[in-house]
Scaffold this active site. Structure first.
Site, PDB file in Angstrom:
ATOM      1  N   CYS A 171     -96.590 -74.866  68.226  1.00 42.44           N
ATOM      2  CA  CYS A 171     -96.102 -74.028  67.122  1.00 42.44           C
ATOM      3  C   CYS A 171     -94.623 -73.686  67.218  1.00 42.44           C
ATOM      4  O   CYS A 171     -94.083 -73.062  66.311  1.00 42.44           O
ATOM      5  CB  CYS A 171     -96.941 -72.751  67.034  1.00 42.44           C
ATOM      6  SG  CYS A 171     -98.663 -73.083  66.623  1.00 42.44           S
ATOM      7  N   HIS A 311     -92.015 -64.476  64.712  1.00 39.23           N
ATOM      8  CA  HIS A 311     -93.140 -65.414  64.662  1.00 39.23           C
ATOM      9  C   HIS A 311     -94.233 -64.789  63.806  1.00 39.23           C
ATOM     10  O   HIS A 311     -94.797 -65.454  62.929  1.00 39.23           O
ATOM     11  CB  HIS A 311     -93.630 -65.714  66.071  1.00 39.23           C
ATOM     12  CG  HIS A 311     -94.720 -66.733  66.131  1.00 39.23           C
ATOM     13  ND1 HIS A 311     -94.508 -68.060  65.806  1.00 39.23           N
ATOM     14  CD2 HIS A 311     -96.033 -66.627  66.451  1.00 39.23           C
ATOM     15  CE1 HIS A 311     -95.653 -68.729  65.931  1.00 39.23           C
ATOM     16  NE2 HIS A 311     -96.588 -67.883  66.319  1.00 39.23           N
ATOM     17  N   GLU A 322     -94.416 -59.896  70.751  1.00 36.38           N
ATOM     18  CA  GLU A 322     -93.031 -60.058  70.343  1.00 36.38           C
ATOM     19  C   GLU A 322     -92.355 -58.737  69.997  1.00 36.38           C
ATOM     20  O   GLU A 322     -91.136 -58.620  70.133  1.00 36.38           O
ATOM     21  CB  GLU A 322     -92.881 -61.089  69.228  1.00 36.38           C
ATOM     22  CG  GLU A 322     -93.527 -60.808  67.927  1.00 36.38           C
ATOM     23  CD  GLU A 322     -93.211 -61.924  66.919  1.00 36.38           C
ATOM     24  OE1 GLU A 322     -92.110 -62.502  66.982  1.00 36.38           O
ATOM     25  OE2 GLU A 322     -94.070 -62.220  66.075  1.00 36.38           O
ATOM     26  N   LYS A 343     -94.799 -65.618  57.361  1.00 42.56           N
ATOM     27  CA  LYS A 343     -96.191 -66.098  57.427  1.00 42.56           C
ATOM     28  C   LYS A 343     -97.118 -65.202  56.611  1.00 42.56           C
ATOM     29  O   LYS A 343     -98.211 -65.619  56.238  1.00 42.56           O
ATOM     30  CB  LYS A 343     -96.662 -66.159  58.882  1.00 42.56           C
ATOM     31  CG  LYS A 343     -95.981 -67.231  59.724  1.00 42.56           C
ATOM     32  CD  LYS A 343     -96.558 -67.247  61.136  1.00 42.56           C
ATOM     33  CE  LYS A 343     -95.871 -68.278  62.019  1.00 42.56           C
ATOM     34  NZ  LYS A 343     -94.498 -67.870  62.408  1.00 42.56           N
ATOM     35  N   HIS A 348     -99.489 -69.942  58.343  1.00 42.42           N
ATOM     36  CA  HIS A 348     -98.954 -70.512  59.586  1.00 42.42           C
ATOM     37  C   HIS A 348     -99.192 -72.021  59.593  1.00 42.42           C
ATOM     38  O   HIS A 348    -100.310 -72.482  59.825  1.00 42.42           O
ATOM     39  CB  HIS A 348     -99.656 -69.848  60.769  1.00 42.42           C
ATOM     40  CG  HIS A 348     -99.077 -70.209  62.116  1.00 42.42           C
ATOM     41  ND1 HIS A 348     -98.084 -71.138  62.290  1.00 42.42           N
ATOM     42  CD2 HIS A 348     -99.384 -69.749  63.371  1.00 42.42           C
ATOM     43  CE1 HIS A 348     -97.790 -71.240  63.569  1.00 42.42           C
ATOM     44  NE2 HIS A 348     -98.560 -70.404  64.244  1.00 42.42           N
ATOM     45  N   PHE A 407     -98.947 -72.127  71.442  1.00 42.13           N
ATOM     46  CA  PHE A 407     -99.974 -72.388  72.440  1.00 42.13           C
ATOM     47  C   PHE A 407     -99.400 -73.307  73.516  1.00 42.13           C
ATOM     48  O   PHE A 407     -98.643 -74.236  73.236  1.00 42.13           O
ATOM     49  CB  PHE A 407    -101.194 -73.040  71.802  1.00 42.13           C
ATOM     50  CG  PHE A 407    -102.038 -72.086  70.983  1.00 42.13           C
ATOM     51  CD1 PHE A 407    -101.790 -70.723  70.978  1.00 42.13           C
ATOM     52  CD2 PHE A 407    -103.092 -72.567  70.225  1.00 42.13           C
ATOM     53  CE1 PHE A 407    -102.561 -69.853  70.238  1.00 42.13           C
ATOM     54  CE2 PHE A 407    -103.880 -71.701  69.466  1.00 42.13           C
ATOM     55  CZ  PHE A 407    -103.619 -70.346  69.477  1.00 42.13           C
TER      56      PHE A 407
END
Length: 423
Positions: A171, A311, A322, A343, A348, A407
């Site tokens: 990602c 993110h 975050e 997002k 996403h 990930f």
């Protein structure tokens, strides 16, 4: 890296849910509208999460020929379309440049999953046959199996004969593809790079994978408002598809031809937490480290950041992670800095989202507008920064930090700034 080189963005194109093309994409973001909906590409009734951000993309309408449509996976179709449109947006005449000084840096998390799954279903008669007849196999299966085929297609379409590569860091691939392009220009390997990422993961196998680890939201009764980063009621991300490709140029190269410049790419940094495939430490240490290195390379003080593009996936652990990273890396300035997650509006799109977010950041600088975090009605007390809820904000935007988390433990950061601030 060579002295006095700098990297600027001169062309942008985006394919995203609710906005195919740069103009439509930016209109969606600044309006605060959401484009997530019930999955229509297949029957999702068997799955835990049955919603997604789907793109209303017709390959024939953008000029792709039947043979090209058959040869290219949907993700590749997105990439070549964005590359062609970003080239047109840049005004660059490829006939006037040395093609060996033009490269491609493309990212993707799951590659041609759509076509691979389709071909498996054909070969196995939807899983009924263990022994399969290769006579039913598409002659383009090799292109689907090899992720670099998408980058090669972009190179063929644009005439790029310089450094060409595929970046597959999950990602964060979109951010890292832009970062690699930046580095190739800075070290003198290229003067122009087509940089971005593409993913089309709205397919049964990918939906099943995220169902298995419960990463996606089960809020199927309210698809439009299901993606809610930093909200106390968030319960997973909304899967999506999309792509963005930008033309990155060495600054003097762009200025010599009188190019419009959206923003400067000032730095890129990436780290890995070496901790867990999907888990994140709550203190955000690895993301904070990536942010600090990106700021240092850009020679930016934390106080110079006007906006953070988060993110912001909408999972409980990511948003806490975050938020802690911003506080660690930016100090007290974190509480004064607007933060938002697009997002919340487009979902996403895995490896593609980082490049889409960089495009959004460049447009934020160009327009002095910060996109909002949609669906943020009930702030989580653990997420106590200024997340620009619901409505876009018109303020001067000169320096932007965009971050990604993937990930495998990947943590990446990119700094963009107004061309007027370039040294």
């Amino acid at each position: 890296m060579l002295v006095n080189r700098a990297v600027v963005i001169t062309g942008i194109d985006v394919i995203a849910p609710g906005g195919v093309g740069k103009k439509e994409f930016w209109n969606l973001l600044t309006s605060g509208r959401t484009a997530t909906r019930d999955i229509s590409f297949f029957d999702p009734s068997a799955f835990r999460s049955r919603i997604a951000g789907e793109c209303d993309f017709n390959p024939a309408s953008v000029g792709l020929q039947p043979r090209e449509i058959r040869r290219m996976d949907r993700a590749t179709q997105f990439a070549v379309t964005c590359a062609s449109e970003s080239l047109a947006d840049s005004g660059l005449d490829m006939g006037t440049v040395d093609p060996t000084r033009v490269g491609v840096s493309l990212g993707s998390a799951v590659g041609a999953t759509t076509s691979i799954e389709r071909e498996y279903l054909v070969l196995s008669d939807s899983g009924r046959e263990w022994l399969m007849d290769e006579g039913h196999l598409s002659p383009h299966m090799y292109d689907y199996m090899v992720p670099s085929a998408a980058a090669a297609e972009v190179a063929w379409r644009t005439g790029a004969e310089g450094p060409v590569a595929m970046v597959a860091t999950g990602c964060t691939a979109g951010l890292d593809a832009v970062g690699r392009a930046y580095e190739k220009i800075m070290d003198g390997s290229a003067d122009v790079m087509f940089a971005g990422a593409t993913d089309t993961p709205v397919s049964p196998i990918v939906v099943a994978c995220f169902d298995a680890i419960k990463a996606t939201t089960p809020r199927n009764d309210d698809a439009e408002h299901a993606s809610r980063p930093f909200d106390a009621t968030r319960n997973g991300f909304v899967l999506a598809e999309g792509a963005a490709v930008m033309v990155l140029e060495e600054r003097e190269h762009a200025m010599a031809r009188g190019a419009r410049i959206y923003a400067e790419v000032a730095s890129h940094a990436t780290r890995c937490n070496a901790y867990h495939m999907t888990g994140l430490r709550p203190d955000g240490r690895e993301m904070a480290e990536a942010i600090r290195h990106a700021l240092a390379d850009a020679r930016c003080a934390p106080e110079s950041i006007d906006y953070v593009n988060a993110h912001g996936s909408g999972t409980r652990q990511n948003d806490r992670h975050e938020t802690a990273a911003f506080k660690d890396a930016l100090g007290a300035h974190a509480y004064r800095t607007p933060v938002s997650s697009i997002k919340s509006m487009i979902g996403h799109s895995l490896g593609a989202i980082g490049s889409i977010e960089v495009a959004a950041c460049a447009l934020a600088i160009d327009n002095d507008v910060i996109p909002p975090t949609a669906n943020l009605h009930e702030p989580d007390p653990e997420c106590d920064l200024d997340y620009v809820p619901l409505e876009a904000r018109e303020v001067p935007v000169n320096t932007v930090l965009s971050v990604g988390s993937g990930f495998g433990g990947f943590q990446s950061a990119v700094v963009l700034r107004s061309p007027e601030l370039a040294a």
